[in-house]
Design an enzyme around this catalytic site. Sequence first.
Site, short mmCIF file in Angstrom:
data_model
loop_
_atom_site.label_atom_id
_atom_site.label_comp_id
_atom_site.label_asym_id
_atom_site.label_seq_id
_atom_site.Cartn_x
_atom_site.Cartn_y
_atom_site.Cartn_z
N GLU A 1 -11.47 4.01 10.17
CA GLU A 1 -11.88 2.91 9.29
C GLU A 1 -11.22 1.61 9.74
OE1 GLU A 1 -12.26 5.31 5.04
OE2 GLU A 1 -11.02 3.52 5.18
N ASN B 1 -10.17 9.14 8.62
CA ASN B 1 -10.61 10.29 7.84
C ASN B 1 -10.86 11.46 8.78
OD1 ASN B 1 -10.64 8.73 5.46
ND2 ASN B 1 -12.60 7.89 6.08
N HIS C 1 -14.22 1.14 -5.03
CA HIS C 1 -13.92 2.06 -3.94
C HIS C 1 -14.90 3.23 -3.84
CE1 HIS C 1 -10.47 -0.39 -3.24
NE2 HIS C 1 -10.03 -0.18 -4.46
N ARG D 1 -12.46 14.30 8.33
CA ARG D 1 -13.50 15.18 7.79
C ARG D 1 -14.88 14.63 8.14
NH1 ARG D 1 -12.19 11.53 3.70
NH2 ARG D 1 -14.02 10.29 3.16
N GLU E 1 -7.28 3.15 8.27
CA GLU E 1 -7.08 4.57 7.96
C GLU E 1 -7.99 5.40 8.85
OE1 GLU E 1 -7.92 5.33 3.79
OE2 GLU E 1 -6.79 3.57 3.19
N LYS F 1 -0.90 -7.85 5.74
CA LYS F 1 -1.54 -9.12 5.44
C LYS F 1 -2.82 -8.80 4.67
CE LYS F 1 -2.47 -13.57 6.29
NZ LYS F 1 -1.53 -14.65 5.93
N LYS G 1 0.83 -1.21 0.00
CA LYS G 1 0.00 0.00 0.00
C LYS G 1 0.87 1.26 0.00
CE LYS G 1 -4.09 -1.74 2.46
NZ LYS G 1 -5.01 -1.47 3.60
N GLY H 1 -8.30 5.18 0.29
CA GLY H 1 -9.43 5.05 -0.61
C GLY H 1 -9.15 4.10 -1.77
N GLY H 2 -8.16 3.21 -1.59
CA GLY H 2 -7.94 2.15 -2.57
C GLY H 2 -6.92 2.49 -3.65
C1 MV4 Z 1 -7.22 -3.89 2.65
C2 MV4 Z 1 -7.97 -4.96 2.15
C3 MV4 Z 1 -7.63 -6.24 2.55
N1 MV4 Z 1 -6.59 -6.45 3.39
N2 MV4 Z 1 -6.19 -4.15 3.50
C4 MV4 Z 1 -9.20 -0.49 0.01
C5 MV4 Z 1 -9.39 0.95 0.30
C6 MV4 Z 1 -8.51 1.29 1.43
N3 MV4 Z 1 -9.21 2.16 2.33
C7 MV4 Z 1 -8.15 -0.02 2.05
N4 MV4 Z 1 -8.65 -1.04 1.19
C8 MV4 Z 1 -8.49 -2.34 1.48
N5 MV4 Z 1 -7.48 -2.62 2.33
C9 MV4 Z 1 -5.90 -5.39 3.85
N6 MV4 Z 1 -4.88 -5.60 4.66
C10 MV4 Z 1 -9.04 -4.68 1.27
C11 MV4 Z 1 -9.29 -3.36 0.93
C12 MV4 Z 1 -10.41 -3.14 0.06
C13 MV4 Z 1 -11.54 -2.47 0.52
C14 MV4 Z 1 -11.63 -1.94 1.80
C15 MV4 Z 1 -12.76 -1.27 2.22
C16 MV4 Z 1 -13.83 -1.14 1.37
C17 MV4 Z 1 -13.77 -1.64 0.12
C18 MV4 Z 1 -12.64 -2.32 -0.33
C19 MV4 Z 1 -12.60 -2.85 -1.63
C20 MV4 Z 1 -11.49 -3.49 -2.06
C21 MV4 Z 1 -10.39 -3.63 -1.22
#
Ligand code: MV4
Length: 448
Positions: A275, A289, A235, A291, A287, A201, A158, A164-165
Site C-alpha cells: 500500500e 497486506n 476506512h 493476503r 503498509e 508526516k 500511528k 487499516g486506520g
Molecule cells: C496516512 C495518511 C496521511 N499521511 N499517513 C489510513 C489507513 C492506514 N492504512 C493509513 N492511513 C492513512 N495514513 C500519512 N502519513 C492518511 C491515511 C488515511 C487513508 C489512507 C488510505 C485510504 C484511506 C484513508 C483515509 C483516511 C486517512
Amino acid sequence: MFQKVLIANRGEIALRIQRACRELGIPTVAVHSTADATAMHVRLADESVCIGPPAARDSYLNIPSILSAAAITGADAIHPGYGFLSENAKFAEMVEAHGLTFIGPAPAHIRMMGDKIAAKAAMAGLGVPLVPGSDGGVADLAAAREVAARIGYPVLVKAAAGGGGRGMKVARAPDQLEEAFRTARAEAAAAFGNDAVYLEKYLDRPRHIEFQILADNHGAVVHFGERDCSLQRRHQKLLEEAGSPALSADDRARMGRTVTAALARLGYRNAGTLEFLYQDGQFAFIEMNTRLQVEHPVTEMLCGIDLVREQLRVAAGEPLGYTQDEIAFTGHAIECRVTAEHPETFTPSPGKVTAFHAPGGLGVRVDSALYAGYVVPPFYDSMVAKLIVHAPTRADAIARLRRALDEFAVLGIETTLPLHRRIVDAPAFQRGDYTIHWLEDFVQAAPG
Ligand code: MV4
C-alpha cells in the site's frame, strides 16, 4: 498439486476459492458456523464441517476447530481467504506444524508486516520510498517532539500494531502533539495490547494506490500492476479501479520494478499487496497486506489472470512459469462493493433477500454468495456482492458499470447499490479527479 483444500472462510470469497479449486480438479472442504448452515459456500462445497456457534471468535476464528475439520476430512492445504485468520502468523505456523500447507506467505513475513514499524524498516532497506517520519518507533514525548520538528507539522502518530486506520492521531501543530501522542499510545495499548507508536508526516490529499505482487517458492516475483482504492468511507473501501486514473504506464512500470525487486530480496512467497500514498507525483509506502484482498478481481480483469489459481499453484511448489514482460495490462476495470447497509445512513440491513437478479453481459462479473430466499445473518461483514466491470477504456468501463448497476436487483434488504449509482454519475469520479477524502464529503452532501 493439493489433494483437498479446506477453505477457512465464508461468503463470496469462499465461493471464489472453490471455483479456482474446481477448475484445477481439487475437491474443497467448507467450514461454517451454525448461523451459516444454509449459506451458499456450504451448498457448493464437496464436503462441509460445522465448526461452532455464530460468533466469529467461536467459529471462523476458532483455530482448533478448523484444524480438526482439516484432519477429519483429510485436507492437505488451507486457504484463509481475507479477514478472519488470513493474517494470523500463529495460525499459519500451526497449519504447517500439522503437516498442512498454508496457502499464503511464510509466517515470519506475515508477522513482520503485521508490525508496521518492522514493515517500514524492511521496505526502506530494500529501496522502497517511505513517508518522511521517525526511524523506527518513538519511545516518549521528547523523541516525538524531535522527530516532528525535523519533518514538520502536521504529523500523524500511528500504532505499530494498527493498520487499516485504527490507532491514528493527527497533530497539526506543536501544541497538539502531546495529546495525539498520549491518546494514540493509550488506544494502541487498549486495542492491540501493544503501545508502540511511530510518527509520519501527514499527507493532506493523497490517493491510496496499492501494487499486487505474486512470488513463487523459487525466487521469481512479478507484479500485476496497481489498484486505486482512494474511494473509501471510514476506512471501508467502496469502489476500486485498476489501473489508477492518476498513473501513467511509465509510473506503473517504474514502481512495479521497485516492489518486485524488494520482495525478491526479502524472499517473500505467494500473493501480497504493497500500500502506498501517492501525492504530487510521489509514492510513499505505508503498509503491506500479506493476503488475497477483497478487490483482487479488478487486477484479474486487467491482466486476464486467475490470482487464486496462481496462489494455489505457487503454494504447491510450482514455478510461476512466466515473466513480467508476458503480463499485459488491458483496458480498465472497476469494482463496486455492495453492502447490506442503508445507502445514506449506513445502518446495517441484514435479513431475507426476497429477490436477486445479477447483471450480466460482456465484461460484467458478479462475485456474491447471495441467492433469492437467503437470509443475510447479522454476525459478519456486511458486504454481500462485488460487481466488477471491464472494458477497453475507463469511459467505457464507467458506462458499463452504470448499465450493470441499473440491472442489479437485490430486494428485501437495503443495499448500497443506489450510492454506487450516484458515484458513477459524479463529475469528479468521471474525471478520475479524487483523493482519499472525496467520498467522505460526497456522502455528507444530500443525494439529488
Ligand atoms: C496516512 C495518511 C496521511 N499521511 N499517513 C489510513 C489507513 C492506514 N492504512 C493509513 N492511513 C492513512 N495514513 C500519512 N502519513 C492518511 C491515511 C488515511 C487513508 C489512507 C488510505 C485510504 C484511506 C484513508 C483515509 C483516511 C486517512
